[in-house]
Design a protein around this motif. Structure first.
Motif, mmCIF file in Angstrom:
data_model
loop_
_atom_site.group_PDB
_atom_site.id
_atom_site.type_symbol
_atom_site.label_atom_id
_atom_site.label_comp_id
_atom_site.label_asym_id
_atom_site.label_seq_id
_atom_site.Cartn_x
_atom_site.Cartn_y
_atom_site.Cartn_z
ATOM 1 N N MET A 86 0.853 -1.209 0.000
ATOM 2 C CA MET A 86 0.000 0.000 0.000
ATOM 3 C C MET A 86 0.878 1.246 0.000
ATOM 4 N N LEU A 87 0.321 2.266 -0.534
ATOM 5 C CA LEU A 87 1.014 3.531 -0.697
ATOM 6 C C LEU A 87 1.329 4.172 0.653
ATOM 7 N N THR A 88 2.571 4.651 0.817
ATOM 8 C CA THR A 88 2.829 5.452 2.018
ATOM 9 C C THR A 88 2.626 6.924 1.664
ATOM 10 N N LEU A 89 1.977 7.635 2.538
ATOM 11 C CA LEU A 89 1.685 9.047 2.266
ATOM 12 C C LEU A 89 2.934 9.875 2.520
ATOM 13 N N GLY A 90 3.310 10.677 1.527
ATOM 14 C CA GLY A 90 4.420 11.595 1.701
ATOM 15 C C GLY A 90 3.902 12.966 2.097
ATOM 16 N N THR A 91 4.682 13.969 1.746
ATOM 17 C CA THR A 91 4.297 15.339 2.053
ATOM 18 C C THR A 91 3.429 15.886 0.931
ATOM 19 N N ARG A 92 2.416 16.615 1.300
ATOM 20 C CA ARG A 92 1.611 17.296 0.299
ATOM 21 C C ARG A 92 1.990 18.769 0.318
ATOM 22 N N VAL A 93 2.370 19.293 -0.849
ATOM 23 C CA VAL A 93 2.731 20.711 -0.949
ATOM 24 C C VAL A 93 1.502 21.492 -1.394
ATOM 25 N N PRO A 94 1.037 22.433 -0.598
ATOM 26 C CA PRO A 94 -0.143 23.178 -1.050
ATOM 27 C C PRO A 94 0.195 24.085 -2.233
ATOM 28 N N LEU A 95 -0.530 23.919 -3.328
ATOM 29 C CA LEU A 95 -0.274 24.713 -4.530
ATOM 30 C C LEU A 95 -1.476 25.560 -4.936
ATOM 31 N N ALA A 96 -2.598 25.372 -4.270
ATOM 32 C CA ALA A 96 -3.798 26.117 -4.663
ATOM 33 C C ALA A 96 -4.701 26.279 -3.453
ATOM 34 N N THR A 97 -5.816 26.956 -3.645
ATOM 35 C CA THR A 97 -6.782 27.168 -2.580
ATOM 36 C C THR A 97 -7.950 26.213 -2.797
ATOM 37 N N TRP A 98 -8.249 25.445 -1.797
ATOM 38 C CA TRP A 98 -9.333 24.458 -1.891
ATOM 39 C C TRP A 98 -10.455 24.821 -0.934
ATOM 40 N N PRO A 99 -11.673 24.415 -1.142
ATOM 41 C CA PRO A 99 -12.147 23.626 -2.283
ATOM 42 C C PRO A 99 -12.397 24.500 -3.507
ATOM 43 N N THR A 100 -12.397 23.870 -4.683
ATOM 44 C CA THR A 100 -12.823 24.583 -5.894
ATOM 45 C C THR A 100 -14.352 24.682 -5.898
ATOM 46 N N PRO A 101 -14.885 25.704 -6.571
ATOM 47 C CA PRO A 101 -16.342 25.893 -6.528
ATOM 48 C C PRO A 101 -17.128 24.829 -7.303
ATOM 49 N N VAL A 102 -18.377 24.669 -6.879
ATOM 50 C CA VAL A 102 -19.359 23.889 -7.643
ATOM 51 C C VAL A 102 -20.423 24.877 -8.102
ATOM 52 N N GLU A 103 -20.719 24.865 -9.391
ATOM 53 C CA GLU A 103 -21.671 25.844 -9.927
ATOM 54 C C GLU A 103 -22.846 25.145 -10.597
ATOM 55 N N PRO A 104 -24.029 25.740 -10.496
ATOM 56 C CA PRO A 104 -25.163 25.209 -11.251
ATOM 57 C C PRO A 104 -24.991 25.528 -12.741
ATOM 58 N N ALA A 105 -25.637 24.765 -13.591
ATOM 59 C CA ALA A 105 -25.583 25.006 -15.038
ATOM 60 C C ALA A 105 -26.985 24.787 -15.611
ATOM 61 N N PRO A 106 -27.948 25.617 -15.157
ATOM 62 C CA PRO A 106 -29.352 25.333 -15.487
ATOM 63 C C PRO A 106 -29.678 25.453 -16.971
ATOM 64 N N ARG A 107 -29.019 26.374 -17.652
ATOM 65 C CA ARG A 107 -29.341 26.545 -19.076
ATOM 66 C C ARG A 107 -28.754 25.395 -19.905
ATOM 67 N N LEU A 108 -27.556 24.958 -19.522
ATOM 68 C CA LEU A 108 -26.978 23.788 -20.197
ATOM 69 C C LEU A 108 -27.821 22.549 -19.888
ATOM 70 N N ALA A 109 -28.234 22.413 -18.619
ATOM 71 C CA ALA A 109 -29.063 21.258 -18.231
ATOM 72 C C ALA A 109 -30.327 21.199 -19.095
#
Ligand SMILES: *Cc1c(COP(=O)(O)O)cnc(C)c1O
Length: 324
Positions: A1-24
């Protein structure tokens, strides 16, 4: 099994979730059936899904004391561009290994950003995929160099999308299916590891010969998903192969742009939406359930394929939405 290393933060989380009513609605869904997970908005270096994987693969490189990241891909690789950006962000150098010769590839899209971000480019000449990977391995054998795998898709890289799966679950409690473009496989594998195979539909881009094998192989190294079942992978949007254009993808790009102002790319996210359309047509995605389109980025790639851009827009301004 994978051993967890270091995670380097490169962005701001979480990314947004947006509605798409017209596409829907244009797809025959109820307005709130469809959401878009904006992983194109991961910030670093123009954004895209590779940032989540790089947080882990760059972490592993730093753990090993590397001063230079090396990776390989196509000249319009979003992954290569974001590896260059991650290197800049963490004070490392980047070497990108591409097939072909400098004069073959138009100075456009990702290739321009690679230069802007300070990456050194090695042109591997007339090589196939294995030859390209071998050239990158040779470059990475130098002291202090760390190889970031093709597309960032090692089990370590896929951990970023396992986390994204949990992030999505927290944001959308009634998630039914997340639709994602499938390239080197790490994005789908990570999502399946978090959400289970029944909740993830991968739409193959034609980047690898056997996407099922690649995703299953990555999953073998990741924490086992809850819930069993087969991987859901569609291969009907590949057309004539990776980075070729299909009418279905052009229609999908045009529809997203004109219903939601949402810009997709011809290689990955356009295929993901075209696959979603096909899944609605054959009943594997159904109205009344919560479907999420993962927007994995790729905008710079769009400018690297200008003919695709023109083709998607070819029906001219003000044209009615195409019938799908
Ligand atoms: C690489 C990429 C994908 C595919 O992700 P994989 O993890 O390689 O399968 C999807 N969309 C975009 C924009 C990409 O650059």
């Amino acid at each position: 099994m994978l051993t967890l290393g270091t995670r380097v933060p490169l962005a701001t989380w979480p990314t947004p979730v947006e509605p798409a009513p017209r596409l829907a609605r244009a797809l025959g869904l109820q307005p709130d059936d469809l959401l878009v997970k904006r992983d194109d908005l991961t910030g670093l270096g123009g954004g895209g899904n590779k940032v989540r994987k790089l947080e882990w693969t760059v972490g592993a490189a730093l753990d090993r004391g590397a001063h230079t990241l090396v990776t390989a891909g196509a000249p319009q690789s979003n992954h290569a561009r974001l590896t260059a950006a991650a290197a800049a962000r963490t004070g490392l150098a980047a070497v990108l290994v591409f097939p072909g010769y400098p004069d073959d590839a138009p100075a456009a899209g990702n290739l321009v950003l690679d230069a802007l971000l300070g990456a050194r480019i090695v042109w591997a000449g007339d090589v196939d995929h294995d030859g390209l990977i071998a050239t990158a391995a040779t470059v990475a054998a130098a002291p202090g160099h760390a190889l970031v795998p093709f597309g960032g898709s090692s089990p370590t890289g896929a951990l970023g999308y396992r986390e994204a799966g949990f992030e999505l679950r927290d944001q959308i409690s009634d998630l039914d299916t997340v639709v994602v473009a499938l390239g080197s496989g790490g994005t789908m594998a990570g999502l399946v590891s978090a959400l289970g195979p029944a909740s993830v539909l991968g739409v193959d881009s034609g980047a690898v010969d056997d996407p099922h094998d690649v995703v299953a192989g990555l999953l073998d190294e990741l924490p086992a998903p809850a819930g069993g079942g087969e991987l859901r992978i569609r291969r009907d949007q590949v057309g004539d192969g990776y980075a070729t254009q299909t009418d279905a993808v052009a229609r999908a790009m045009l529809l997203a742009a004109r219903t939601e102002g949402l810009v997709l790319d011809p290689v990955y996210t356009g295929r993901a939406l075209a696959g979603l359309v096909a899944a609605l047509a054959d009943g594997t995605i159904r109205p009344g359930r919560r479907t999420v389109l993962l927007h994995s980025g790729g905008l710079p790639g769009l400018f690297g394929h200008p003919r695709a851009l023109v083709r998607a827009a070819a029906s001219g301004p003000g044209c009615p939405a195409p019938t799908l």
